[in-house]
Write an enzyme that holds these catalytic residues in place. Structure first.
Site, PDB file in Angstrom:
ATOM      1  N   GLU A  10      -5.416  20.503  15.736  1.00 24.65           N
ATOM      2  CA  GLU A  10      -4.670  21.611  16.334  1.00 24.65           C
ATOM      3  C   GLU A  10      -4.908  22.917  15.579  1.00 24.65           C
ATOM      4  OE1 GLU A  10      -3.663  18.954  14.802  1.00 24.65           O
ATOM      5  OE2 GLU A  10      -1.792  19.201  13.669  1.00 24.65           O
ATOM      6  N   THR A  57      -2.854   9.698   7.384  1.00 22.48           N
ATOM      7  CA  THR A  57      -3.006   9.579   8.841  1.00 22.48           C
ATOM      8  C   THR A  57      -3.868   8.368   9.182  1.00 22.48           C
ATOM      9  OG1 THR A  57      -3.061  11.992   8.850  1.00 22.48           O
ATOM     10  CG2 THR A  57      -3.521  10.900  10.928  1.00 22.48           C
ATOM     11  N   GLY A  58      -4.927   8.181   8.414  1.00 27.99           N
ATOM     12  CA  GLY A  58      -5.809   7.032   8.657  1.00 27.99           C
ATOM     13  C   GLY A  58      -5.040   5.719   8.599  1.00 27.99           C
ATOM     14  N   GLU A  86     -12.824   7.749   8.623  1.00 31.28           N
ATOM     15  CA  GLU A  86     -13.515   8.513   7.565  1.00 31.28           C
ATOM     16  C   GLU A  86     -12.459   9.372   6.907  1.00 31.28           C
ATOM     17  OE1 GLU A  86     -16.631   8.298   6.766  1.00 31.28           O
ATOM     18  OE2 GLU A  86     -17.495   7.243   8.476  1.00 31.28           O
ATOM     19  N   LYS A 113      -9.981  14.616  20.667  1.00 24.43           N
ATOM     20  CA  LYS A 113      -8.767  15.335  20.236  1.00 24.43           C
ATOM     21  C   LYS A 113      -9.088  16.029  18.911  1.00 24.43           C
ATOM     22  CE  LYS A 113      -5.325  15.411  17.971  1.00 24.43           C
ATOM     23  NZ  LYS A 113      -5.084  16.592  17.070  1.00 24.43           N
ATOM     24  N   CYS A 164     -14.456  17.087   2.260  1.00 24.31           N
ATOM     25  CA  CYS A 164     -14.054  15.736   1.857  1.00 24.31           C
ATOM     26  C   CYS A 164     -14.886  15.227   0.689  1.00 24.31           C
ATOM     27  CB  CYS A 164     -14.182  14.788   3.044  1.00 24.31           C
ATOM     28  SG  CYS A 164     -15.785  14.879   3.836  1.00 24.31           S
ATOM     29  N   GLY A 211     -10.123  12.274   8.908  1.00 27.14           N
ATOM     30  CA  GLY A 211      -8.956  13.037   8.483  1.00 27.14           C
ATOM     31  C   GLY A 211      -8.408  12.484   7.179  1.00 27.14           C
ATOM     32  N   GLY A 212      -7.133  12.713   6.942  1.00 29.54           N
ATOM     33  CA  GLY A 212      -6.532  12.328   5.674  1.00 29.54           C
ATOM     34  C   GLY A 212      -6.205  10.841   5.608  1.00 29.54           C
ATOM     35  N   GLU A 271      -6.169  14.067  -3.766  1.00 25.13           N
ATOM     36  CA  GLU A 271      -7.079  15.017  -3.112  1.00 25.13           C
ATOM     37  C   GLU A 271      -6.327  16.329  -2.877  1.00 25.13           C
ATOM     38  OE1 GLU A 271      -8.012  14.567   1.083  1.00 25.13           O
ATOM     39  OE2 GLU A 271     -10.141  14.773   0.618  1.00 25.13           O
TER      40      GLU A 271
HETATM   41  P1  NAD Z   1      -5.125  14.997   9.167  1.00 23.46           P
HETATM   42  O1  NAD Z   1      -5.166  13.540   8.845  1.00 23.46           O
HETATM   43  O2  NAD Z   1      -3.873  15.735   8.934  1.00 23.46           O
HETATM   44  O3  NAD Z   1      -5.485  15.245  10.701  1.00 23.46           O
HETATM   45  C1  NAD Z   1      -6.709  14.814  11.252  1.00 23.46           C
HETATM   46  C2  NAD Z   1      -6.551  14.667  12.762  1.00 23.46           C
HETATM   47  O4  NAD Z   1      -5.635  13.611  13.056  1.00 23.46           O
HETATM   48  C3  NAD Z   1      -6.011  15.910  13.456  1.00 23.46           C
HETATM   49  O5  NAD Z   1      -6.667  16.055  14.696  1.00 23.46           O
HETATM   50  C4  NAD Z   1      -4.537  15.549  13.659  1.00 23.46           C
HETATM   51  O6  NAD Z   1      -3.927  16.234  14.729  1.00 23.46           O
HETATM   52  C5  NAD Z   1      -4.644  14.073  13.966  1.00 23.46           C
HETATM   53  N1  NAD Z   1      -3.449  13.274  13.714  1.00 23.46           N
HETATM   54  C6  NAD Z   1      -2.415  13.537  12.870  1.00 23.46           C
HETATM   55  N2  NAD Z   1      -1.509  12.525  12.917  1.00 23.46           N
HETATM   56  C7  NAD Z   1      -1.984  11.607  13.796  1.00 23.46           C
HETATM   57  C8  NAD Z   1      -1.521  10.335  14.256  1.00 23.46           C
HETATM   58  N3  NAD Z   1      -0.383   9.788  13.805  1.00 23.46           N
HETATM   59  N4  NAD Z   1      -2.274   9.667  15.154  1.00 23.46           N
HETATM   60  C9  NAD Z   1      -3.442  10.173  15.592  1.00 23.46           C
HETATM   61  N5  NAD Z   1      -3.936  11.376  15.203  1.00 23.46           N
HETATM   62  C10 NAD Z   1      -3.222  12.085  14.302  1.00 23.46           C
HETATM   63  O7  NAD Z   1      -6.338  15.634   8.361  1.00 23.46           O
HETATM   64  P2  NAD Z   1      -6.712  17.187   8.231  1.00 23.46           P
HETATM   65  O8  NAD Z   1      -5.705  17.814   7.320  1.00 23.46           O
HETATM   66  O9  NAD Z   1      -6.965  17.753   9.574  1.00 23.46           O
HETATM   67  O10 NAD Z   1      -8.135  17.078   7.501  1.00 23.46           O
HETATM   68  C11 NAD Z   1      -8.301  17.001   6.121  1.00 23.46           C
HETATM   69  C12 NAD Z   1      -8.624  15.576   5.706  1.00 23.46           C
HETATM   70  O11 NAD Z   1      -9.783  15.114   6.377  1.00 23.46           O
HETATM   71  C13 NAD Z   1      -8.940  15.486   4.230  1.00 23.46           C
HETATM   72  O12 NAD Z   1      -8.262  14.392   3.681  1.00 23.46           O
HETATM   73  C14 NAD Z   1     -10.434  15.251   4.213  1.00 23.46           C
HETATM   74  O13 NAD Z   1     -10.901  14.594   3.062  1.00 23.46           O
HETATM   75  C15 NAD Z   1     -10.646  14.467   5.450  1.00 23.46           C
HETATM   76  N6  NAD Z   1     -12.043  14.540   5.872  1.00 23.46           N
HETATM   77  C16 NAD Z   1     -12.841  13.435   5.694  1.00 23.46           C
HETATM   78  C17 NAD Z   1     -14.187  13.481   6.049  1.00 23.46           C
HETATM   79  C18 NAD Z   1     -15.093  12.286   5.857  1.00 23.46           C
HETATM   80  O14 NAD Z   1     -16.231  12.336   6.307  1.00 23.46           O
HETATM   81  N7  NAD Z   1     -14.660  11.225   5.200  1.00 23.46           N
HETATM   82  C19 NAD Z   1     -14.698  14.647   6.611  1.00 23.46           C
HETATM   83  C20 NAD Z   1     -13.867  15.743   6.787  1.00 23.46           C
HETATM   84  C21 NAD Z   1     -12.534  15.671   6.420  1.00 23.46           C
END
Ligand code: NAD
Length: 482
Positions: free
Chosen positions: A170, A223-224, A241, A167, A275, A219-220, A376
């Protein structure tokens, strides 16, 4: 969507994918609904036993084939990544090169660790550890490095014999779709790789699904945390991550030209949407004035523009919403008393007016309690703090909930080692910033995440260790006498 070996329409409606350079519609994609997600997980579950039984060398050969196909299509994939994310074509090309090396690396180590014999001290027992795939893996990725992030997950997951449901974000789904096409072309069996598109709602359905065994999420932090909570209900294995707020520590004995150069690339590559960006510059007092003046002057000269234009040094932010967030942080910095020394505005060039551009921005006089230092921003925003001793530098660097990466600049190798060991972060660069290799683990301390990607650990995340105990001379135990 790609489901059980076929491309099909999603049931969640059609959605525009925008080019952040000018808001033009690149294409439309189908989003999934809950039923689509369920069908994708069911396909992955059905394909699992057969794929897990495929010999590891055949799985490795498939990954190597994917690497060849990526190399064949590098130029078109890089162009798609630039259209979708806004990053420069140079950066997109480097991403594709990295992705190729990730597939080759996991092809090369897939069969490197077949398990081990355990010496039980009993000559009539054969005791072994064997590694088995975890099962159905949900791979969820962010928008900033779409192709790279999915490669870090899908290559080790398949090498270990798992089936997957992918997934992507979007916001930037296009190169992930392309990668799935190449996986299919390379001959991945039906159901082994499935793709659903959509927002976090689709991700949440995937995370809650009882037939998903493992979640690998990038991701963020917010969300994590939601994913960790949701995964607890079905005790899934979870790797997260997450974000970073990474310190870049400069001691006064460093080469001036080099640290200025790297202070800029550490934070402004991909307009700060990285990130591991070196967003907090910590400068030794005696170097402060000269360094700030030069970093600010050079930040003002950074050429922002269309990622497809070779003259552009960095591109737009990914979306209007993201630029709003960055602008709110700049306003917060000003109101908290930080001194703006570069940027702090959208570019004046009318040719960029339709894009989500924001100028590289530098704040001096920052304090650890400011929001722009603690949170961040994920944008082209550098904060500068000053230190007067090694211990103060380390204390400032570690004064964060995050722990993804960081760097230290000094010609004193003993000090470099002390600071590198003292930093609570998953990656530390000494006299460098940003490089990584697929052979070396990547991941976060503290709230930057759990688990590791890349390296042998990145493969181990997708394996279960099973202990098989064989009694070669079974005879009654006679514990119970009757
Ligand atoms: P995000 O957390 O908004 O979204 C990431 C993904 O999670 C997307 O595919 C989104 O649709 C999905 N998502 C959102 N809510 C969800 C839920 N409740 N359940 C399951 N999936 C869900 O992050 P973003 O804005 O797309 O990316 C930016 C973030 O990613 C920054 O915080 C950045 O630091 C982090 N990031 C970390 C690394 C790393 O290696 N640690 C690498 C790249 C980006």
């Amino acid at each position: 969507m790609f489901l059980d070996g076929s491309w099909i329409s999603g049931s969640g409606g059609k959605v525009d994918v925008l080019n952040p350079f000018d808001q033009s519609v690149i294409t439309q994609v189908d989003h999934a609904d809950d039923g689509d997600v369920h069908a994708a997980v069911t396909a992955a579950r059905k394909a699992f036993d057969a794929w897990a039984a495929v010999g590891v060398r055949d799985r490795a050969a498939l990954l190597a084939k994917v690497a060849d196909l990526l190399a064949r299509d590098k130029d078109t994939i890089a162009r798609t990544e630039t259209l979708d994310t806004g990053k420069t074509l140079l950066e997109s090309g480097l991403d594709v090169d990295d992705v190729i090396s990730v597939f080759r690396y996991y092809a090369s180590i897939a069969d490197s660790d077949p398990g081990r014999l355990v010496d039980t001290g009993n000559p009539t027992v054969v005791s072994r550890i064997v590694y088995e795939p975890v099962g159905v893996c949900a791979l969820i990725t962010p928008w900033n490095y779409p192709l790279l992030q999915i490669a870090w997950k899908v290559a080790p997951a398949l090498a270990a014999g798992n089936t997957v449901v992918i997934k992507p974000s979007e916001v930037t789904p296009l190169t992930t779709i392309r990668l799935v096409e190449l996986l299919a072309e390379a001959g991945v069996p039906d159901g082994v790789v499935n793709l659903v598109l959509g927002t976090g709602t689709v991700g949440a359905t995937l995370v809650a699904h009882p037939d998903v065994d493992l979640i690998s999420f990038t991701g963020g932090v917010a969300t994590g945390k939601r994913i960790l909570h949701a995964a607890a209900d079905t005790v899934k294995r979870v790797t997260v991550e997450l974000g970073g707020k990474n310190p870049n520590i400069v001691f006064a004995d460093s080469d001036f030209e080099t640290v200025v150069d790297y202070a800029l690339t550490a934070v402004f590559l991909h307009s700060g949407q990285v990130c591991s960006a070196g967003a907090r510059l910590l400068v030794e007092e005696s170097l402060h004035d000269a360094l700030v003046a030069e970093v600010a002057a050079r930040a003002e000269r950074i050429v922002v523009g269309n990622g497809l234009d070779p003259a552009s040094e960095t591109g737009p932010l990914v979306s209007a919403a993201h630029r709003d967030k960055v602008e709110a942080y700049v306003a917060a910095g000003l109101s908290e008393g930080a001194r703006l020394v570069a940027g702090g505005r959208r570019p004046d060039d009318p040719a960029l007016a339709n894009g989500f551009f924001y100028r590289p921005t530098v704040f001096d006089g920052c304090r650890a309690d400011m929001r722009i230092v603690r949170e961040e921003t994920f944008g082209p925003l550098l904060t500068i703090e000053t230190f007067s001793s090694e211990s103060e530098a380390l204390a400032l660097a570690n004064d964060t909930e995050y722990g993804l990466a960081g760097a230290v600049w000094t010609l004193d190798s003993a000090r470099a080692e002390r600071v590198a060991r003292g930093l609570r972060a998953g990656t530390v660069w000494i006299n460098d910033y940003h490089p990584y290799v697929p052979q070396a683990e990547w991941g976060g301390f503290k709230q930057s995440g759990n688990g590791r990607e890349l390296g042998p650990t990145g493969l181990a995340e997708y394996r279960e260790a099973k202990h098989i105990w064989q009694n070669t001379a079974p005879a009654p135990l006679k514990w119970f006498k009757g």
